[in-house]
Design a protein around this motif. Structure first.
Motif, PDB file in Angstrom:
ATOM      1  N   THR A 394     -74.113 110.937 -19.775  1.00  0.00           N
ATOM      2  CA  THR A 394     -73.774 112.272 -19.280  1.00  0.00           C
ATOM      3  C   THR A 394     -74.693 113.360 -19.842  1.00  0.00           C
ATOM      4  O   THR A 394     -74.476 114.548 -19.573  1.00  0.00           O
ATOM      5  N   GLY A 395     -75.695 112.957 -20.649  1.00  0.00           N
ATOM      6  CA  GLY A 395     -76.712 113.917 -21.059  1.00  0.00           C
ATOM      7  C   GLY A 395     -76.584 114.500 -22.450  1.00  0.00           C
ATOM      8  O   GLY A 395     -77.352 115.396 -22.816  1.00  0.00           O
ATOM      9  N   ALA A 396     -75.657 114.027 -23.262  1.00  0.00           N
ATOM     10  CA  ALA A 396     -75.556 114.505 -24.645  1.00  0.00           C
ATOM     11  C   ALA A 396     -76.546 113.742 -25.520  1.00  0.00           C
ATOM     12  O   ALA A 396     -76.729 112.527 -25.350  1.00  0.00           O
ATOM     13  N   ASN A 397     -77.165 114.441 -26.469  1.00  0.00           N
ATOM     14  CA  ASN A 397     -78.142 113.828 -27.375  1.00  0.00           C
ATOM     15  C   ASN A 397     -77.549 113.722 -28.777  1.00  0.00           C
ATOM     16  O   ASN A 397     -77.643 114.653 -29.579  1.00  0.00           O
ATOM     17  N   TYR A 398     -76.923 112.586 -29.071  1.00  0.00           N
ATOM     18  CA  TYR A 398     -76.293 112.376 -30.369  1.00  0.00           C
ATOM     19  C   TYR A 398     -77.383 112.203 -31.433  1.00  0.00           C
ATOM     20  O   TYR A 398     -78.297 111.403 -31.266  1.00  0.00           O
ATOM     21  N   ASP A 399     -77.252 112.933 -32.535  1.00  0.00           N
ATOM     22  CA  ASP A 399     -78.288 112.902 -33.570  1.00  0.00           C
ATOM     23  C   ASP A 399     -78.141 111.712 -34.511  1.00  0.00           C
ATOM     24  O   ASP A 399     -79.134 111.072 -34.866  1.00  0.00           O
ATOM     25  N   SER A 400     -76.917 111.420 -34.944  1.00  0.00           N
ATOM     26  CA  SER A 400     -76.718 110.335 -35.916  1.00  0.00           C
ATOM     27  C   SER A 400     -75.254 109.944 -35.923  1.00  0.00           C
ATOM     28  O   SER A 400     -74.386 110.712 -35.517  1.00  0.00           O
ATOM     29  N   GLY A 401     -74.978 108.738 -36.398  1.00  0.00           N
ATOM     30  CA  GLY A 401     -73.595 108.304 -36.464  1.00  0.00           C
ATOM     31  C   GLY A 401     -73.439 106.935 -37.090  1.00  0.00           C
ATOM     32  O   GLY A 401     -74.331 106.079 -37.000  1.00  0.00           O
ATOM     33  N   GLN A 402     -72.302 106.742 -37.736  1.00  0.00           N
ATOM     34  CA  GLN A 402     -71.912 105.448 -38.320  1.00  0.00           C
ATOM     35  C   GLN A 402     -70.476 105.186 -37.881  1.00  0.00           C
ATOM     36  O   GLN A 402     -69.538 105.180 -38.674  1.00  0.00           O
ATOM     37  N   TYR A 403     -70.319 104.946 -36.584  1.00  0.00           N
ATOM     38  CA  TYR A 403     -68.988 104.918 -35.996  1.00  0.00           C
ATOM     39  C   TYR A 403     -68.148 103.736 -36.474  1.00  0.00           C
ATOM     40  O   TYR A 403     -66.971 103.888 -36.826  1.00  0.00           O
ATOM     41  N   GLU A 404     -68.739 102.548 -36.488  1.00  0.00           N
ATOM     42  CA  GLU A 404     -67.985 101.377 -36.920  1.00  0.00           C
ATOM     43  C   GLU A 404     -67.636 101.474 -38.397  1.00  0.00           C
ATOM     44  O   GLU A 404     -66.523 101.123 -38.813  1.00  0.00           O
ATOM     45  N   GLN A 405     -68.575 101.966 -39.183  1.00  0.00           N
ATOM     46  CA  GLN A 405     -68.326 102.105 -40.617  1.00  0.00           C
ATOM     47  C   GLN A 405     -67.157 103.048 -40.877  1.00  0.00           C
ATOM     48  O   GLN A 405     -66.295 102.780 -41.728  1.00  0.00           O
TER      49      GLN A 405
END
Length: 752
Positions: A394-405
């Motif tokens: 949908t066009g969002a630019n996620y910078d960083s993430g540790q979702y599972e952690q």
């Protein structure tokens, strides 16, 4: 040792808990001497033609200075595309609480009596009090527009999108209308000066946007308007800029030639301040029985209220439709309709919590359909750390993430396996108190307006610091955070640092506070200004120490300048530098426009008990990981998380603005509108998670709404999970005892 990252008691609190804050109602400015008091006379009917307004009796009442109606105003209507909104309704009213007249009196106690003497005749029209009624177009709020549909946005839906999916689940859910209910209701005071300028003291989240709105409404250059923001008792998005009332007050002040003061009542606030949420969302997921989700579709219908003031809200829901997951195909589309209810605008996340609630409910539906644990389905579909930066469909630019952690930390802290075992035991034993476990993994966009922010740092002659920020706090503890950053950077004690904000004459260019942007943009601006001051100071110190600027260093522990490696050769303090510097030589005013939206994230687990005989829900535990990058002050960070968790749980369990079929609000007082209190909340179990961003020099992301975004669907999912074995698969928020009881009765076939 750096002060950043340590627990520091908020510098704002000393005043608040001793002498108290200075709010709009507390102002005793000389410019307001002789002010008249104002009250808006509001429509008691949701939809009607105004056939006559007789103000003669009111004008004869004791203390009445003036009564104004739409025929008196010479202001162009406010544009709310594709229609317009009158400052005072003169022909048609479209919601209960819409302003129709303004009364000015010498004393406040005279307002109610005078208002009651205004005789307004209404010719009732049919109400349009729901999304379904609006979509039918049987009654139109704006006949010239030809429809109640005011916006269509997003993707064209592919009728074959789910072909080939082994499993498809779908559900329409309601993200109910809520009232922001700030502790301080809206208020304003205004006065025209001899210089032809209007000064407005306004309870707002951003003085500069408020100035722009007021100037535009009055049709004057914004240089002729000064907005000052005193202490503000909560905003939650509903106090962004300026509502129509301050424009009318500014006009009235000029017309009557006197300052004007206004503060609404609590019931006015509940019915006339903009509401939040009010979306109907249909979430559809398709995928494989191994847990892989391949296609997601989110269809949004936004109730805009009577006037479409914030049709950007459903577009943000579309933007965040994929949540924290790597879905190959995402379709998101929205429609917005007008109804005969209070207008909707930004509130506590503004469109993003609605997306999270939809996708997280969908994940649980999918997990139930294929027989996998909902935590496992989330793990299977998370965006992986190595995929960042990640652009969503949908066009969002996620910078960083540790979702599972983040999820794993929460599940471990909660003892998830043991909780599931206890849940099974209760179900097998047929216990009447069911245990529910609700998960929500979320991502939030902060600083998403793509704007910058201003920051200015001045070293004063005594070596103290005055910093000016375009951000405008209203309870978040920003003064403390900025003072900590400057103290760490300059080596000047916090008690010698003053933070200034909320005055358009002191800070002419700014954007302000909303969307969790203050620290990542406002903080970065102040940091850059301090960097410039340090560079200026280096040159001055070099002259005083007779050394090369390159050989000098700022000893931030001591707050002095010295020659690198040779402090015994002499030091220079900030006060000494300021004494030798020309005026303005140790000052920097910057605009930080380099930042980009950041995407904080987290996971929450809610543990609830539901009495299946009465419907009572008790939240037993909330375990939350909220990752906003590096933490400047753990104390304020914790406080913001607590506030967000409370508001999220409140929406899940209690809060709703209800209207009857005639458009009358049935929750117009605090006796009827229930928000959360400490008695309904457990102790929060907060889990640490820190993932910096590279998009601003502080590495920080916003946090304001994040906990709200996670806790609302977590608690809601927990209640549904508690009742799943009894056949309840769907339950709209809020999950009040009556709604829970009705859902149970319907599942048993006892409610037709």
């Amino acid at each position: 040792m750096s002060i950043v990252g340590t627990r520091v008691v908020r510098i704002e609190d000393q005043k608040l808990i001793t002498t108290g804050g200075t709010y709009v109602e507390d102002l005793r400015e000389e410019a307001l001497t002789g002010a008249v008091h104002a009250m808006f006379v509001r429509s008691p009917i949701a939809h009607a033609r105004i056939t006559s307004i007789d103000t003669s009796a009111a004008l004869e009442a004791p203390g009445v200075v003036a009564v104004y109606t739409a025929t008196d105003l010479d202001l162009a209507p406010r544009a709310v595309p594709p229609v317009s909104e009158p400052w005072l309704a003169g022909e048609v009213v479209r919601y209960v609480g819409e302003p129709v007249a303004l009364v000015l009196t010498e004393h406040r106690y005279q307002l109610d009596d005078a208002a009651e003497l205004i005789d307004i005749d209404y010719d009732p029209l049919d109400a349009v009090a729901s999304i379904d009624a609006a979509l039918s177009d049987e009654t139109l709020l704006f006949p010239d527009h030809g429809s109640n549909l005011v916006q269509v946005h997003g993707a064209t839906l592919d009728e074959h999108a789910f072909d080939g999916c082994e499993v498809v689940v779908s559900q329409t859910i309601v993200n109910q209308r809520v009232a922001p209910a700030p502790l301080e209701v809206r208020g304003a005071a205004c006065a025209w000066g001899d210089d032809g300028r209007l000064t407005v003291w306004l309870s707002t989240q951003n003085a500069q946007i408020g100035r722009t709105a007021i100037a535009a409404g009055l049709g004057v250059d914004k240089a002729l308007v000064r907005v000052i923001t005193p202490d503000v008792g909560g905003g939650f998005g509903a106090k962004i800029g300026a509502d129509p009332e301050p424009v009318v007050l500014g006009w009235a002040s000029k017309r009557c030639g006197r300052p004007v003061r206004w503060a609404e009542t609590r019931s006015e606030n509940l019915t006339s301040m903009t509401h939040g949420r009010a979306q109907q969302n249909t979430i559809t997921l398709g995928g494989r029985r191994d847990g892989t989700i391949e296609v997601v579709r989110l269809e949004v219908v936004q109730d805009a209220g009577a006037y479409p003031r914030a049709t950007f809200l459903p577009t943000l829901t579309e933007l965040m439709a994929s949540g924290v997951y790597h879905f190959p195909k995402v379709e998101a589309a929205s429609r917005a309709v007008v109804t005969t209810t209070t207008p909707i605008a930004a509130y506590r996340g503004a469109g993003r919590p609605e997306a999270t609630a939809a996708i997280e409910r969908g994940i649980d539906l999918f997990a139930a359909e294929i027989g996998l644990d909902p935590a496992e389905v989330r793990r299977i579909n998370f965006i992986r750390p190595e995929e960042f930066p990640y652009r969503t469909p949908t066009g969002a630019n996620y910078d960083s993430g540790q979702y599972e952690q983040a999820l794993d930390k929460v599940l471990e802290a909660a003892g998830y396996d043991e909780l599931r075992a206890e849940q099974r035991r209760r179900r097998e034993a047929g216990e009447k108190v069911a245990l529910g476990l609700g998960i929500a993994s979320y991502v939030e966009i902060t600083g998403g307006d793509n704007g910058g922010e201003s920051g200015r740092v001045d070293i004063n002659p005594d070596g103290s610091v005055t910093a000016y920020t375009g951000s405008s706090p209203h309870g978040q503890g920003l003064d403390t955070s900025l003072a900590m950053l400057l103290s760490d950077q300059l080596g000047i004690p916090m008690e010698k640092i003053t933070i200034r904000h909320g005055d358009t004459d002191e800070v002419p260019k700014a954007i302000g506070t909303f969307g969790s942007r203050s620290l990542q943009l406002g903080g970065s601006a102040v940091r850059r200004a301090a960097d410039n001051v340090i560079a200026q100071a280096r040159e001055i110190a070099a002259d005083l120490l007779e050394a090369s600027p390159d050989d000098l260093e700022l000893n931030a522990d001591e707050g002095v300048w010295q020659v690198k490696g040779a402090p015994s050769s002499g030091t220079i303090s900030w006060a000494q530098l300021a004494a030798h510097a020309e005026e303005g030589a140790l000052s920097s005013d910057v605009w930080f426009g380099d930042g980009a939206p950041t995407f904080p994230f987290g996971s929450h687990l809610a543990v609830v008990e539901v009495d299946t005989e009465t419907g009572k829900v008790t939240v037993k535990r909330i375990i939350a990981a909220d990752d906003a990058g590096p933490v400047i002050n753990p104390l304020t960070f914790r406080g913001q998380r607590h506030g967000g968790l409370g508001q999220g749980i409140g929406q899940a369990l209690l809060e709703v603005m209800n209207y009857d079929p005639d458009g009358n609000p049935t929750t117009a007082t605090l006796a009827d509108y229930s928000f959360i209190t400490a008695t309904e909340l457990p102790d929060f179990e907060l889990v640490d998670s820190v993932t910096p961003t590279t998009l601003n020099p502080l590495g920080v992301k916003g946090i304001g709404e994040a906990a709200t975004i996670g806790s609302t669907p977590a608690v809601h999912n927990a209640v549904v999970d508690a009742l799943a074995h009894l056949g309840v698969r769907h339950l709209d928020m809020p999950t009040t005892p009556l709604r829970v009881w009705e859902a149970l009765a319907e599942a048993k076939g006892e409610l037709k």
